[in-house]
Each structure stands twice: as structure tokens, then as C-alpha cells.
Design an enzyme around this catalytic site. Structure first.
Site, PDB file in Angstrom:
ATOM      1  N   ALA A 174      -7.942   5.878  -1.970  1.00 46.81           N
ATOM      2  CA  ALA A 174      -7.055   6.098  -0.829  1.00 46.81           C
ATOM      3  C   ALA A 174      -6.359   4.780  -0.531  1.00 46.81           C
ATOM      4  CB  ALA A 174      -7.877   6.543   0.371  1.00 46.81           C
ATOM      5  N   GLY A 213     -10.990   7.656  -3.684  1.00 44.37           N
ATOM      6  CA  GLY A 213     -10.195   8.885  -3.783  1.00 44.37           C
ATOM      7  C   GLY A 213      -9.764   9.200  -5.213  1.00 44.37           C
ATOM      8  N   GLU A 231     -12.674  10.857  -6.671  1.00 45.97           N
ATOM      9  CA  GLU A 231     -12.769  12.146  -5.971  1.00 45.97           C
ATOM     10  C   GLU A 231     -11.712  13.131  -6.492  1.00 45.97           C
ATOM     11  OE1 GLU A 231     -12.743  10.043  -2.168  1.00 45.97           O
ATOM     12  OE2 GLU A 231     -14.498  11.218  -1.601  1.00 45.97           O
ATOM     13  N   GLU A 260     -16.566   3.015  -1.261  1.00 49.63           N
ATOM     14  CA  GLU A 260     -16.231   3.070   0.176  1.00 49.63           C
ATOM     15  C   GLU A 260     -17.165   2.256   1.064  1.00 49.63           C
ATOM     16  OE1 GLU A 260     -15.991   5.582  -1.884  1.00 49.63           O
ATOM     17  OE2 GLU A 260     -14.156   6.693  -1.483  1.00 49.63           O
TER      18      GLU A 260
HETATM   19  N1  COA Z   1      -5.215   0.848  -1.470  1.00 45.69           N
HETATM   20  C1  COA Z   1      -4.130   0.082  -1.281  1.00 45.69           C
HETATM   21  N2  COA Z   1      -3.712  -0.832  -2.159  1.00 45.69           N
HETATM   22  C2  COA Z   1      -4.431  -0.962  -3.287  1.00 45.69           C
HETATM   23  C3  COA Z   1      -5.576  -0.202  -3.557  1.00 45.69           C
HETATM   24  C4  COA Z   1      -5.963   0.740  -2.588  1.00 45.69           C
HETATM   25  N3  COA Z   1      -7.023   1.523  -2.757  1.00 45.69           N
HETATM   26  N4  COA Z   1      -6.075  -0.577  -4.765  1.00 45.69           N
HETATM   27  C5  COA Z   1      -5.260  -1.532  -5.233  1.00 45.69           C
HETATM   28  N5  COA Z   1      -4.262  -1.771  -4.337  1.00 45.69           N
HETATM   29  C6  COA Z   1      -3.165  -2.727  -4.465  1.00 45.69           C
HETATM   30  C7  COA Z   1      -3.633  -4.150  -4.209  1.00 45.69           C
HETATM   31  O1  COA Z   1      -3.693  -4.411  -2.810  1.00 45.69           O
HETATM   32  C8  COA Z   1      -2.547  -4.925  -4.927  1.00 45.69           C
HETATM   33  O2  COA Z   1      -1.393  -4.922  -4.111  1.00 45.69           O
HETATM   34  P1  COA Z   1      -0.518  -6.288  -3.967  1.00 45.69           P
HETATM   35  O3  COA Z   1      -0.086  -6.609  -5.376  1.00 45.69           O
HETATM   36  O4  COA Z   1       0.600  -5.869  -3.072  1.00 45.69           O
HETATM   37  O5  COA Z   1      -1.462  -7.309  -3.392  1.00 45.69           O
HETATM   38  C9  COA Z   1      -2.230  -4.050  -6.142  1.00 45.69           C
HETATM   39  O6  COA Z   1      -2.683  -2.733  -5.793  1.00 45.69           O
HETATM   40  C10 COA Z   1      -2.961  -4.475  -7.400  1.00 45.69           C
HETATM   41  O7  COA Z   1      -4.350  -4.519  -7.118  1.00 45.69           O
HETATM   42  P2  COA Z   1      -5.253  -5.834  -7.336  1.00 45.69           P
HETATM   43  O8  COA Z   1      -6.427  -5.736  -6.393  1.00 45.69           O
HETATM   44  O9  COA Z   1      -4.403  -7.050  -7.255  1.00 45.69           O
HETATM   45  O10 COA Z   1      -5.737  -5.598  -8.841  1.00 45.69           O
HETATM   46  P3  COA Z   1      -7.064  -6.162  -9.515  1.00 45.69           P
HETATM   47  O11 COA Z   1      -6.915  -5.894 -10.978  1.00 45.69           O
HETATM   48  O12 COA Z   1      -7.360  -7.545  -9.080  1.00 45.69           O
HETATM   49  O13 COA Z   1      -8.262  -5.227  -8.947  1.00 45.69           O
HETATM   50  C11 COA Z   1      -9.282  -3.143  -8.306  1.00 45.69           C
HETATM   51  C12 COA Z   1      -8.280  -3.864  -9.246  1.00 45.69           C
HETATM   52  C13 COA Z   1      -9.140  -1.652  -8.536  1.00 45.69           C
HETATM   53  C14 COA Z   1     -10.724  -3.601  -8.597  1.00 45.69           C
HETATM   54  C15 COA Z   1      -8.948  -3.501  -6.837  1.00 45.69           C
HETATM   55  O14 COA Z   1      -7.554  -3.250  -6.640  1.00 45.69           O
HETATM   56  C16 COA Z   1      -9.712  -2.710  -5.806  1.00 45.69           C
HETATM   57  O15 COA Z   1     -10.870  -2.997  -5.548  1.00 45.69           O
HETATM   58  N6  COA Z   1      -9.037  -1.703  -5.180  1.00 45.69           N
HETATM   59  C17 COA Z   1      -9.629  -0.924  -4.123  1.00 45.69           C
HETATM   60  C18 COA Z   1     -10.621   0.065  -4.652  1.00 45.69           C
HETATM   61  C19 COA Z   1     -11.258   0.811  -3.520  1.00 45.69           C
HETATM   62  O16 COA Z   1     -12.027   0.271  -2.720  1.00 45.69           O
HETATM   63  N7  COA Z   1     -10.930   2.090  -3.409  1.00 45.69           N
HETATM   64  C20 COA Z   1     -11.478   2.959  -2.430  1.00 45.69           C
HETATM   65  C21 COA Z   1     -10.566   3.084  -1.276  1.00 45.69           C
HETATM   66  S1  COA Z   1     -11.242   4.119  -0.003  1.00 45.69           S
END
Ligand code: COA
Length: 258
Positions: free
Chosen positions: A63, A109, A112, A132
Site C-alpha cells: 500500500a 498489499g 496480499e 506491516e
Molecule cells: N509506499 C510508498 N512508496 C513506496 C513504497 C510504498 N509501499 N515502496 C517503495 N516506495 C517508494 C520509495 O519511497 C521510493 O520513493 P522515492 O524514490 O520518491 O524516495 C521508491 O519507491 C523506491 O523505493 P526505495 O525504498 O528507494 O527502493 P529500495 O530498493 O531501496 O527498497 C523496498 C525497496 C521494497 C525494500 C522498500 O521500498 C520498502 O521497504 N518499501 C515498503 C515496503 C512495505 O513496507 N510495504 C508495506 C506497506 S503497508
């Protein structure tokens, strides 16, 4: 377009298309996906559906954390209910088989969404998990119910409480995905799998999907109601504020447990 739809040879391919945000699901993306799913549901020419993510890095990274960070308890509850109605339960209740082609991160999500699909295949770079609790939240789009159905209660408890990420191999071992294919061929393999479905009786498949789902329906609908209520309650906690602001500030959260 936040998601795209292509139709060919009785197969629809829907692609989540926010690659710069790793295909994170904000409200507009969920609405776009719902419109396309409704279209393919009603299209008599379409007999199977594939859902995948654009780019080579992510299926869906969850999400949209920026969108949910400012919600209160009611807003959190509404977000979960609306998402489940428009996307997650909608996919699960599709009368045609839906295959998730998991081409990278499937987190929160994203996992999910994959679990709402009827069949999952993945590329070797896929990472799957429900992180989460690292944000002060719980899964709110059906994850507490469908993960336990797929991998068993004990493994689901581990995955959810550790916010851990599984490799594609581990997901295969636990039955969370059915097959692993190279990223370059993943979509072709999804189409091959769909190709085996589209030659069968669409009527019989519709009944089969419904019958399998019916076996889980009652406990699941009770569980989903509870999930939405508990998801909403998290939005009133200090931990939620800490978890989401830490993610957005790109730092580690320090939870106090309130
Ligand atoms: N919601 C909003 N933005 C997200 C996102 C999410 N769930 N997942 C990634 N992004 C965005 C990042 O904020 C970043 O944006 P920016 O370039 O404007 O800063 C962009 O996507 C790239 O992500 P980044 O974190 O820089 O990539 P990474 O390779 O370092 O890490 C992940 C990849 C997937 C490990 C990391 O993005 C992450 O932990 N995302 C969230 C996962 C999560 O907790 N999901 C559950 C949500 S309820």
C-alpha cells in the site's frame, strides 16, 4: 495510466504501472485496477487474467505508505474496507482464473494482491512478505487470512510477526508460489499456464473457483471483518506514527509499544 490492460487470445494482462514508486497501491491505482477488472469480468471473450507489475524490480511494494500515513482510525478502517471491496475480494471472486506473475517485490498489499489471485508464479528475484508490523500496522488487505490458508498458521504467524521477506525459493517450498521462471520468460510462462485454462469449459471453471472459495468463505469473512477493525485501531497508536514517519524519513523506527 496507473495500470494498463492488454487483451490477446482470450487472455487479459493487467499491469500495475507506478514503477517509480515500486508499483505501490494508492487509491487511484486501486480504482484503475478495479475498472479494468470489471471490464475483463464482463468481457465474454476473456477467459483468464494475468496480473503483474511494470519494470524489473517490483510486482507491488505494498500500500502507498505516503497516502496512509495521515489517516486516523476511521480513515484506516475505510481504506482497508474499500481496498478489499474494490480489489482484493474482487480479484478472489473473479469468475475467471487470475494468475499473479510476481516479477519482483511483493510486499504488504503486493503479497496480499498476489494471494487474492487464484495461482501465483514468480521470478527468482521476487521477495515476498508482510512487513506491516515494521510500520506499526497489521496487514489490512486480507493478508492475515489468506497467508495462513496458503502456508499454514504457524508459518504465517512467523512471517507476519517478524516482518520477514521470503525468497522466491522459500516461497516455492511453502506453497506460496507454484513455479519459478526467469524474469525474461515469466510473462510468457504465465500466458502458457493461462493457455491451459482457456481451452477448458469457462462455465465449469467458474463453478470450480466458486466451490473452492466456498470452503474458506465463512471463517474468512469473519476474519476479514476482524482484520479491518484491528487495522483501523493501529492508526490510533503512537507506534503507527513512528513507523510510517520513519519509513518516509528513511530511518529505522524506535517503537515504544503504545
Ligand atoms: N509506499 C510508498 N512508496 C513506496 C513504497 C510504498 N509501499 N515502496 C517503495 N516506495 C517508494 C520509495 O519511497 C521510493 O520513493 P522515492 O524514490 O520518491 O524516495 C521508491 O519507491 C523506491 O523505493 P526505495 O525504498 O528507494 O527502493 P529500495 O530498493 O531501496 O527498497 C523496498 C525497496 C521494497 C525494500 C522498500 O521500498 C520498502 O521497504 N518499501 C515498503 C515496503 C512495505 O513496507 N510495504 C508495506 C506497506 S503497508
Amino acid at each position: 495510466m496507473l495500470s494498463t490492460l492488454e487483451k490477446e487470445n482470450h487472455i487479459a494482462v493487467i499491469t500495475v504501472n507506478r514503477p517509480d514508486k515500486l508499483n505501490a497501491l494508492n487509491s487511484e491505482t486501486i480504482e484503475s485496477l478495479n475498472a479494468q477488472l470489471r471490464e475483463v469480468k464482463d468481457d465474454k471473450d476473456i477467459r483468464a487474467v494475468i496480473i503483474t507489475g511494470s519494470g524489473t524490480k517490483a510486482f507491488v511494494a505494498g500500500a502507498d505508505i505516503a497516502e496512509l500515513a495521515n489517516l486516523d482510525v476511521n480513515g484506516g478502517r475505510e481504506l482497508a474496507q474499500r481496498g478489499q471491496d474494490l480489489l482484493f475480494s474482487f480479484v478472489e471472486q473473479m469468475p475467471k482464473p487470475v494468475i499473479a506473475a510476481v516479477n519482483g517485490f511483493a510486499l504488504g498489499g503486493g503479497l496480499e494482491l498476489a494471494m487474492s489471485c487464484h495461482v501465483r508464479i514468480a521470478s527468482p528475484n521476487a521477495r515476498l512478505g508482510l512487513p506491516e508490523v515494521s510500520l506499526g500496522l497489521i496487514p489490512g488487505y486480507g493478508g492475515t487470512q489468506r497467508l495462513a490458508q496458503l502456508v499454514g498458521k504457524g508459518k504465517a504467524m512467523e512471517i507476519i510477526t517478524t516482518a520477514g521477506m521470503m525468497s522466491a525459493e522459500e516461497a516455492l517450498k511453502w506453497g506460496l508460489v507454484n513455479h519459478i521462471y526467469d524474469q525474461e520468460t515469466l510473462l510468457e510462462e504465465a500466458k502458457k499456464l493461462a493457455g491451459k485454462m482457456i481451452v477448458q469449459s469457462p462455465t465449469a471453471i467458474r463453478h470450480a473457483l466458486e466451490a473452492v472459495r466456498a470452503g474458506y468463505e465463512h471463517p474468512q469473512s469473519e476474519g476479514l471483518k476482524k482484520e479491518i477493525a484491528h487495522f483501523g485501531q493501529c492508526f490510533g497508536s503512537e507506534d503507527f506514527k513512528e513507523g510510517t514517519s520513519a519509513f518516509l524519513a528513511k530511518r529505522k523506527p524506535a517503537f515504544k509499544g503504545n
